[in-house]
Design an enzyme around this catalytic site. Sequence first.
Site, PDB file in Angstrom:
ATOM      1  N   VAL A  23     -18.939 -37.916  37.194  1.00 23.89           N
ATOM      2  CA  VAL A  23     -19.821 -36.400  37.142  1.00 23.89           C
ATOM      3  C   VAL A  23     -20.057 -35.640  38.482  1.00 23.89           C
ATOM      4  O   VAL A  23     -19.641 -34.831  38.764  1.00 23.89           O
ATOM      5  CB  VAL A  23     -21.112 -36.567  36.411  1.00 23.89           C
ATOM      6  CG1 VAL A  23     -21.853 -35.472  36.556  1.00 23.89           C
ATOM      7  CG2 VAL A  23     -20.937 -36.981  34.742  1.00 23.89           C
ATOM      8  N   ASP A  41     -23.482 -41.917  47.880  1.00 24.06           N
ATOM      9  CA  ASP A  41     -23.294 -43.241  46.726  1.00 24.06           C
ATOM     10  C   ASP A  41     -23.876 -44.443  47.248  1.00 24.06           C
ATOM     11  O   ASP A  41     -23.434 -44.758  48.723  1.00 24.06           O
ATOM     12  CB  ASP A  41     -22.299 -43.102  46.207  1.00 24.06           C
ATOM     13  CG  ASP A  41     -22.055 -43.726  44.954  1.00 24.06           C
ATOM     14  OD1 ASP A  41     -21.698 -43.478  43.751  1.00 24.06           O
ATOM     15  OD2 ASP A  41     -22.319 -45.218  44.867  1.00 24.06           O
ATOM     16  N   ARG A  46     -16.878 -47.408  47.524  1.00 25.31           N
ATOM     17  CA  ARG A  46     -16.563 -45.920  46.957  1.00 25.31           C
ATOM     18  C   ARG A  46     -16.630 -45.161  48.110  1.00 25.31           C
ATOM     19  O   ARG A  46     -15.522 -44.049  48.029  1.00 25.31           O
ATOM     20  CB  ARG A  46     -17.562 -45.663  45.981  1.00 25.31           C
ATOM     21  CG  ARG A  46     -17.675 -44.233  45.399  1.00 25.31           C
ATOM     22  CD  ARG A  46     -16.319 -44.177  44.416  1.00 25.31           C
ATOM     23  NE  ARG A  46     -16.519 -42.794  43.612  1.00 25.31           N
ATOM     24  CZ  ARG A  46     -15.486 -42.304  43.088  1.00 25.31           C
ATOM     25  NH1 ARG A  46     -14.219 -42.546  43.053  1.00 25.31           N
ATOM     26  NH2 ARG A  46     -15.538 -41.073  42.430  1.00 25.31           N
ATOM     27  N   THR A  92     -26.640 -43.099  32.645  1.00 23.11           N
ATOM     28  CA  THR A  92     -27.970 -43.502  31.992  1.00 23.11           C
ATOM     29  C   THR A  92     -27.303 -44.349  30.766  1.00 23.11           C
ATOM     30  O   THR A  92     -27.081 -43.733  29.637  1.00 23.11           O
ATOM     31  CB  THR A  92     -28.731 -42.189  31.310  1.00 23.11           C
ATOM     32  OG1 THR A  92     -27.594 -41.269  30.972  1.00 23.11           O
ATOM     33  CG2 THR A  92     -29.494 -41.841  32.444  1.00 23.11           C
ATOM     34  N   THR A 127     -27.665 -37.575  31.272  1.00 25.47           N
ATOM     35  CA  THR A 127     -28.194 -37.590  29.991  1.00 25.47           C
ATOM     36  C   THR A 127     -29.452 -38.268  29.758  1.00 25.47           C
ATOM     37  O   THR A 127     -29.414 -39.458  29.685  1.00 25.47           O
ATOM     38  CB  THR A 127     -27.204 -37.856  28.964  1.00 25.47           C
ATOM     39  OG1 THR A 127     -25.879 -36.989  29.246  1.00 25.47           O
ATOM     40  CG2 THR A 127     -27.340 -37.717  27.555  1.00 25.47           C
ATOM     41  N   CYS A 267     -20.891 -41.315  26.660  1.00 27.70           N
ATOM     42  CA  CYS A 267     -21.443 -40.328  26.182  1.00 27.70           C
ATOM     43  C   CYS A 267     -21.773 -40.565  24.965  1.00 27.70           C
ATOM     44  O   CYS A 267     -23.063 -40.920  24.321  1.00 27.70           O
ATOM     45  CB  CYS A 267     -20.773 -39.180  26.537  1.00 27.70           C
ATOM     46  SG  CYS A 267     -20.767 -38.446  28.170  1.00 27.70           S
ATOM     47  N   ARG A 338     -16.052 -48.034  30.566  1.00 27.59           N
ATOM     48  CA  ARG A 338     -17.450 -48.091  30.301  1.00 27.59           C
ATOM     49  C   ARG A 338     -17.813 -47.917  28.806  1.00 27.59           C
ATOM     50  O   ARG A 338     -17.439 -47.110  28.026  1.00 27.59           O
ATOM     51  CB  ARG A 338     -18.366 -46.905  31.086  1.00 27.59           C
ATOM     52  CG  ARG A 338     -18.693 -47.262  32.395  1.00 27.59           C
ATOM     53  CD  ARG A 338     -19.694 -46.019  32.971  1.00 27.59           C
ATOM     54  NE  ARG A 338     -18.636 -44.858  33.098  1.00 27.59           N
ATOM     55  CZ  ARG A 338     -18.942 -43.606  33.442  1.00 27.59           C
ATOM     56  NH1 ARG A 338     -20.466 -43.397  33.690  1.00 27.59           N
ATOM     57  NH2 ARG A 338     -18.436 -42.608  33.294  1.00 27.59           N
TER      58      ARG A 338
END
Length: 431
Positions: A23, A41, A46, A92, A127, A267, A338
């Site tokens: 995102v 981050d 990364r 989340t 979210t 999601c 994920r």
Amino acid sequence: MTTSNTFHPPKDVKIAMVGLGYVGLPLAVAFGRVQSVVGFDINAKRIAELKNGIDHTREVEPNELVEATQLCFTDRLEDIADCNVFIVTVPTPIDRYKRPDLSPLIAASKTVGKVLKEGDVVIYESTVYPGATEDDCVPVLEETSGLTFNQDFFAGYSPERINPGDKEHRVADIMKVTAGSTPEAAKFIDGLYRRVITAGTHLAPAIRVAEAAKVIENTQRDVNIALVNELAMLFNKMGVDTQAVLEAAATKWNFLPFKPGLVGGHCIGVDPYYLTQKAEEVGYHPEMILAGRRTNDGMGEYVAAKVVQLMTRKRVQVVDSKVLILGLTFKENCPDLRNTRVIDVIRELRDYNVDVHVHDPWADPSEACDEYDISLVDQPAQGDYDAVVIAVAHDQFVRMGAEGIRALTRNGGLVYDIKHVLGREESDGRL
């Protein structure tokens, strides 16, 4: 939304993007084309990769990183201390008991709180359930910073709508919902996103409305897929081809084109639990949402049982058989592992004492090993498997076609197609 006359938009906006995953990075790149952005981050590896023009999520191409000339990357908190707009894009997830896990969001709020100053704006994209921003995150910002909400600093919410692996619908092409903690802050936040979102924005009347809108987007999809999954199980018992049924029904203009399958990812397979948790806190039992979750969570077990059933019918010995799973990521043409529900199929087959091998050209082998204790097969050998299960519709598997996939099986072996990659008569079974 609280009325306030104390908000004054920052004159020189400098954005800190907190979290550079699926995102945060695309959004940081979009903003980095038009204004100053610091991508932050806590993962030093990364940051090092991004500084070298490498995005392992494959959401952003190297040339896009170059084009974002006003974007820089850091893992040092002091490098975002002079920013005045903080956009939080951390995950989340849910815990092992399928309860919302806000720990990444709380940790990010503490981080931002350490550098928060008067007049700053904190926008959340993660979210959550309605109320999380103002009830869970803002108190952390206040406690850590010593500042007062809607007086010294302000908050907003603009839910992410990134679709990993989708090169057609990019961040700028998807309409953005925005909201702010005061009318003035909301107007500023909406205007900020309008600078980079070519599809436009929708200003919601309150943060809770925007939070609820996001969480029901994926809950609606989850329930619809659960319905189609249940229909697929019913039609399989009746000997009716589910895909043929869906194709026929889709000839009506208002039929919704959902397909059966494994429902994972960060999601659709997660967000409904955020809504049901909040629902139960306020004394409401959400029957339909939970029923949909139960159906979708059980699909891995169902698929494994169908594969074993087909093997038995073909007189293929199940115990110590060798089965190849094609695909491990949660969706096609995407490296994201994920909450992949392919793992459910693998674990169920192992319970039948099956020797399960997994091949996925998109997945990171080290991540597959760390997250799921799976050693990916780099190149499956032809004629080596008693069964092949097509679990993810990667382009590489589609290009193999029925002949290429069937060539991986031994004489008498079978192919089970979860994703309807093959034609109706080209597999031995499918959802």
